[in-house]
Design an enzyme around this catalytic site. Structure first.
Site, PDB file in Angstrom:
ATOM      1  CD  GLU A   1      -3.308  -0.939   2.257  1.00 26.28           C
ATOM      2  OE1 GLU A   1      -2.909   0.123   2.793  1.00 26.28           O
ATOM      3  OE2 GLU A   1      -3.965  -1.450   1.941  1.00 26.28           O
TER       4      GLU A   1
ATOM      5  CD  GLU B   1      -4.395  -5.375   2.734  1.00 32.43           C
ATOM      6  OE1 GLU B   1      -5.419  -4.928   4.037  1.00 32.43           O
ATOM      7  OE2 GLU B   1      -3.520  -5.556   3.087  1.00 32.43           O
TER       8      GLU B   1
HETATM    9  C1  GAL Z   1      -4.447  -2.613   5.018  1.00 35.31           C
HETATM   10  C2  GAL Z   1      -3.325  -2.780   5.631  1.00 35.31           C
HETATM   11  C3  GAL Z   1      -3.344  -4.247   6.255  1.00 35.31           C
HETATM   12  C4  GAL Z   1      -4.201  -4.021   7.160  1.00 35.31           C
HETATM   13  C5  GAL Z   1      -5.853  -3.541   6.388  1.00 35.31           C
HETATM   14  C6  GAL Z   1      -7.463  -3.601   7.378  1.00 35.31           C
HETATM   15  O1  GAL Z   1      -4.799  -0.902   4.258  1.00 35.31           O
HETATM   16  O2  GAL Z   1      -2.667  -3.058   4.279  1.00 35.31           O
HETATM   17  O3  GAL Z   1      -2.216  -4.415   6.486  1.00 35.31           O
HETATM   18  O4  GAL Z   1      -3.950  -2.723   7.908  1.00 35.31           O
HETATM   19  O5  GAL Z   1      -5.415  -2.214   5.967  1.00 35.31           O
HETATM   20  O6  GAL Z   1      -7.768  -3.861   7.209  1.00 35.31           O
END
Ligand code: GAL
Length: 736
Positions: free
Chosen positions: A393, A454
């Site tokens: 990210e 994610e």
């Molecule tokens: C994303 C990140 C993860 C975690 C997640 C929580 O942005 O890559 O490490 O923080 O959010 O939803």
């Protein structure tokens, strides 16, 4: 002749900087993997592990050196390590997620040697992932294995097995060795490489190669004609159902002395993995990727989990969560975890350490070093299908990511690169567009190949003791997004955030230093969302039937508990209330298209708030046969305290551990999320065995766990649990 000795035992540890003249009595004796501090499962501060500690190990060489070089191999020290041997200090190694090795030969003594390691566990801005906020904790200490390794003056540094053209008639295997000559003169060696196709057939070849004085050489042997029709059976493919592994053996002969040789074995598999514009293909067949992200940390012990817990996590992701892929967010993880992924057929997307922040040129150089260390360490794992070469990210950084991609492609032309981004339109320098999609939907891919790495996470944190509607909605979101990913063309799959709740920094999470983003809690015990994932696996692997309800009408808005969701891979389910049949149900394909096993939605259960209602019984059928059942009691006080260990035997190696879970449950074993109880565990066991964790445990959520750690003494460990108004429980674990 090479020799490798485990080196985890009999370390001395002090949680401060101690000079070499400080007596050993100032230290405590520890076994690795070791966390520089133990913690409660939540409500602590990362600053408590951010200090410099001192480890020492006194040792006599386990066998005569006979001209060989001696290395110490560290699998991982968090976060930076300065190693000294008999007073000679090596340059500091920075970075806790990849291994390093030191040649200590020239500083060894006859008799006792003193190895000391100064471990800096402060979150230093010069070392990835640090420099800004990070949503995970790394903890501290020598938290992975250490070995002592003897090699001859000419030796194999690394060896790779590369299956080529796996699905074609010209199936080949390239066996590559990186050789080192530590001598002052050039040497010509003979390298032989072979592998066993089966018990009766070996294939191999050898070549001669000259290695310059104090130099290196890379040599490859290609074994052709491995396809059907050759002189021997064709090697079996590595598949998710039958992950066949092979061992390649590399042998090095040099000089005249017949006993001067090196031998290295690597494990590998024949498989073809490819991301195409219309999705991911394993061995030529389209496979919808369905997975979860995994952090490597555990409650109480930080990242210092022994092999058994690492391997167990892979089993949990494959069998209890029905996933076919895991992302090692956000760093290279334990070799034990990856080995188990190979053995059980669980695909892996592995990435370099990082979190949103990119540092200066020196920091970037370390990150490039991490790309190299990750690929060199993990090249042979058939489970790994892609290298993540971006800082998770981060914003675009053209030059930096040109370099990480080029390096990954040079080191491993057989695997695609990915790099996890959080916005559409970020520059596409990788082979696969890996996107974190927090839209609570699946955005149409703008670029392909496309993989969602994610979703959900912080958009909908959920605790085991949240109200039922939230826990059900948490599960539904995972189900709905996986369904969307499976039915949108061009999405290779979706990897949800995340498998397990995890400890985090103060800028994140619920304020108690936990991100409750897991489909399982921090002890890897399921929330309802875990049941959705579990139910997606093939019933031939495991029959699953899980009711996502506690069947308490007074706990849901307006007393309207329907529809009751059931996650199951059965063909149909039949519901009974109070012994009366209420209906037969089929999976909701219309609402969750594309899933192998859509959830069931139960209606017409005739249960009304303020009226007596009976137990809910749900039966699962396949081919008309009853194959699974779950019963949930109508409201009643807790009936049992359940105590469960994952293993009935541990090794007496001072490090082995198993999870000991305890549940406050109804009469049928369903945990009761609002049963707040103090649970006290006691251990009666061989010397050195211990229970690790908060004890007595103030239980909320109906379920939690401690870990039982073996000492060095054999015997039977008896663990007992007790809680007010419940019969005590007891389990036994053999240590030996
Ligand atoms: C994303 C990140 C993860 C975690 C997640 C929580 O942005 O890559 O490490 O923080 O959010 O939803």
């Amino acid at each position: 002749m090479r020799a490798i000795f485990p080196f985890n035992d009999s370390w001395l540890y002090a949680p401060q900087v101690l000079a070499s003249d400080v007596a050993d009595s100032a230290f405590e004796v520890v076994t690795l993997p070791h966390s520089n501090k133990r913690f409660p499962y939540h409500n602590f501060d990362d600053r408590e592990y951010q200090f410099i500690s001192t480890y020492r190990k006194r040792f006599v060489l386990p066998e005569a050196r006979q001209g060989r070089r001696v290395f110490v191999d560290f699998d991982g020290v968090m976060l930076a390590a300065t190693v000294s041997i008999n007073g000679h200090a090596f340059p500091e190694h920075r970075g806790g997620f990849t291994p390093f090795s030191l040649d200590i030969t020239d500083y060894l003594r006859e008799g006792e040697n003193l190895l000391s390691v100064s471990v800096d566990s402060r979150e230093r801005a010069d070392i990835p992932p640090f420099g800004h906020t990070v949503d995970y904790l790394v903890f501290g200490g020598i938290y992975r294995d250490v070995r002592l390794r003897y090699v001859d003056p000419v030796y194999i540094e690394r060896a790779y097995a590369t299956p080529l053209d796996v699905l074609s008639k010209s199936l080949r295997l390239r066996l590559t060795a990186h050789l080192v000559n530590t001598q002052a003169q050039e040497v010509t060696v003979s390298l032989a490489a072979m592998f066993d196709v089966d018990e009766n057939n070996s294939v191999g070849d050898s070549v001669d190669v000259a290695i310059p004085a104090h130099g290196k050489a890379e040599v490859s042997i290609e074994l052709d004609d491995l396809s059907d029709g050759g002189a021997h059976p064709q090697p079996a493919l590595w598949t998710l159902d039958d992950p066949r592994l092979y061992t390649a053996t590399f042998s090095l002969d040099w000089g005249d002395a017949t006993d001067a040789y090196d031998r290295v074995q690597v494990r590998f598999g024949f498989r073809h993995a490819q991301f195409k514009d219309d999705g991911f293909y394993l061995n030529g067949q389209r496979l919808q990727l369905r997975g979860l992200n995994r952090h490597q940390t555990f409650p109480y012990i930080g990242a210092a989990a022994p092999a058994r817990l690492q391997r167990r996590d892979a089993d949990i992701v494959k069998y209890e969560l029905g996933c076919n892929i895991v992302r090692t967010s956000h760093y290279p993880q334990s070799p034990h975890f990856l080995n188990r992924c190979d053995e059980i057929g669980l695909l892996v997307f592995e990435e370099i350490p990082g979190w949103q922040h990119i540092g200066d040129a020196d920091w970037k150089a370390l990150s490039l070093r991490d790309v190299r260390a990750m690929i060199e360490r993990d090249y042979n794992h058939p489970a790994i299908i892609m290298w993540g070469v971006r800082i998770n990210e981060s914003w675009d950084d053209h030059d930096f990511y040109e370099q990480t991609n080029a390096l990954a492609r040079q080191l491993d032309p057989t695997r695609p690169t990915g790099g996890v981004r959080f916005f559409q339109g970020s520059e596409f320098l990788e082979d696969v567009y890996t996107l974190n999609d927090f839209s609570n939907d699946i955005q149409e891919p703008q670029v392909t190949p496309h993989l969602v790495t994610e979703f959900n996470g912080h958009m909908f944190p959920t605790k085991t003791w949240d109200n039922e509607e939230r826990r059900v909605e948490h599960a539904r979101r995972h189900a709905r997004i996986q369904a969307r990913a499976a039915s949108s063309g061009g999405v290779s799959g979706a990897i949800g955030w995340c498998a397990f709740d995890y400890n985090t920094h103060e800028e994140f999470g619920a304020g108690d230093r936990i991100c409750y983003h897991g489909v399982m809690d921090i002890w890897r015990l399921p929330k309802f969302a875990a049941f959705f994932y579990e139910s997606q696996q093939d019933a031939a692997q495991r029959v699953v039937l899980r009711v996502a309800s506690n069947w308490r009408l007074g706990d849901v808005s307006e007393g309207l508990i329907e529809p009751v969701y059931v996650f199951s891979n059965c063909e149909e389910v039949v519901a009974y209330v109070g012994g009366r049949k209420k209906g037969t149900f089929r999976p909701a394909h219309d609402l969750f298209p594309g899933l192998p096993h859509p959830p069931f939605r139960l209606h017409g259960l005739d249960a009304l708030l303020a009226h007596p209602y009976g137990d809910l019984r749900v039966v699962g059928l396949i081919g008309g046969q009853e194959v699974a059942e779950q019963i949930i009691s109508a409201p009643q006080p807790p009936k049992q305290l359940i105590l469960r260990a994952d293993d009935d035997a541990l090794l007496a190696d001072g490090a082995d551990m198993t999870r000991v879970a305890f549940l406050v449950a109804d009469a049928y074993g369903n945990p009761l999320p609002y049963a707040v109880k103090v649970v006290t565990l006691t251990l009666d066991g061989p010397q050195g065995a211990e229970l690790i964790g908060d004890n007595p445990f103030p239980l909320v959520g109906g379920q939690a766990a401690l870990y039982l750690r073996a000492g060095h003494t054999s015997g039977v460990a008896v663990v007992r649990a007790q809680a007010d108004r419940l019969p005590p429980a007891e389990i036994r674990v053999r240590i030996g």
